[in-house]
Motif scaffolding. Structure first.
Motif, PDB file in Angstrom:
ATOM      1  N   UNK A 150     -40.154 115.850  42.925  1.00  0.00           N
ATOM      2  CA  UNK A 150     -40.544 114.726  43.779  1.00  0.00           C
ATOM      3  C   UNK A 150     -39.977 113.421  43.237  1.00  0.00           C
ATOM      4  N   UNK A 151     -40.063 113.222  41.939  1.00  0.00           N
ATOM      5  CA  UNK A 151     -39.524 112.008  41.332  1.00  0.00           C
ATOM      6  C   UNK A 151     -38.015 111.936  41.500  1.00  0.00           C
ATOM      7  N   UNK A 178     -48.292 121.447  37.647  1.00  0.00           N
ATOM      8  CA  UNK A 178     -47.558 120.746  38.703  1.00  0.00           C
ATOM      9  C   UNK A 178     -46.344 119.981  38.196  1.00  0.00           C
ATOM     10  N   UNK A 179     -46.058 120.044  36.918  1.00  0.00           N
ATOM     11  CA  UNK A 179     -44.963 119.269  36.340  1.00  0.00           C
ATOM     12  C   UNK A 179     -43.614 119.517  37.020  1.00  0.00           C
ATOM     13  N   UNK A 180     -43.206 120.757  37.332  1.00  0.00           N
ATOM     14  CA  UNK A 180     -41.925 120.949  38.019  1.00  0.00           C
ATOM     15  C   UNK A 180     -41.900 120.316  39.421  1.00  0.00           C
ATOM     16  N   UNK A 232     -38.568 100.088  42.474  1.00  0.00           N
ATOM     17  CA  UNK A 232     -39.446 101.114  41.918  1.00  0.00           C
ATOM     18  C   UNK A 232     -38.952 102.511  42.271  1.00  0.00           C
ATOM     19  N   UNK A 233     -38.566 102.695  43.528  1.00  0.00           N
ATOM     20  CA  UNK A 233     -38.077 104.010  43.948  1.00  0.00           C
ATOM     21  C   UNK A 233     -36.713 104.330  43.357  1.00  0.00           C
ATOM     22  N   UNK A 241     -35.318 107.628  49.145  1.00  0.00           N
ATOM     23  CA  UNK A 241     -36.216 107.016  50.118  1.00  0.00           C
ATOM     24  C   UNK A 241     -36.047 105.501  50.232  1.00  0.00           C
ATOM     25  N   UNK A 242     -35.149 104.912  49.447  1.00  0.00           N
ATOM     26  CA  UNK A 242     -35.008 103.452  49.476  1.00  0.00           C
ATOM     27  C   UNK A 242     -34.554 102.949  50.836  1.00  0.00           C
TER      28      UNK A 242
END
Length: 130
Positions: free
Chosen positions: A75-76, A68-70, A31-32, A82-83
């Motif tokens: 973040x995405x 908050x889109x940017x 997922x990440x 982070x895996x």
């Protein structure tokens, strides 16, 4: 025999625990890893959700998501890194669960030993025939 049954139960629970932690770790890692593929146009409130919300709340949510889109996109983009942390967290969680299962196994072992001892002490002494 009761000792063996207790430890086999603990080993089966450890196998189940290991499988569960491994599956969740694999799911979260996948997922990440693909979280950075979300495009910049992917951050919007679904139309079906807007239909269920009052108009004022829906308008507020739409403007908040657009504002908050940017930040959401950055973040995405950072999530695939982070895996490795998920793998470390999975090992820590697995170790804690394995230690708890080992303590559970020891408790079963001690309980069976105490039960056998109390059973032996309550039985009448064996009489010998001369």
């Amino acid at each position: 025999m009761a000792f063996v049954v207790g430890w086999v139960l603990v080993l089966l629970l450890l196998a189940l625990w290991s499988s569960l932690v491994w599956a969740v770790q694999s799911f979260l890692t996948g997922l990440l890893a693909h979280a950075g593929n979300v495009g910049s146009g992917g951050w919007s409130l679904p139309e079906s959700l807007r239909d269920w919300l009052p108009a004022a709340v829906a308008d507020w949510l739409v403007s908040t998501v657009e504002t908050l889109s940017p930040q959401l996109q950055s973040l995405a983009s950072a999530l695939p890194s982070l895996t490795g942390g998920v793998t470390l967290l999975a090992w820590v969680v697995w170790t804690l669960g394995a230690v708890m299962l080992f303590v559970f196994g020891l408790a079963i072992h001690v309980g069976v030993a105490l039960w056998r001892k109390s059973k032996a002490s309550t039985s009448p002494p064996a009489t010998t025939i001369p």
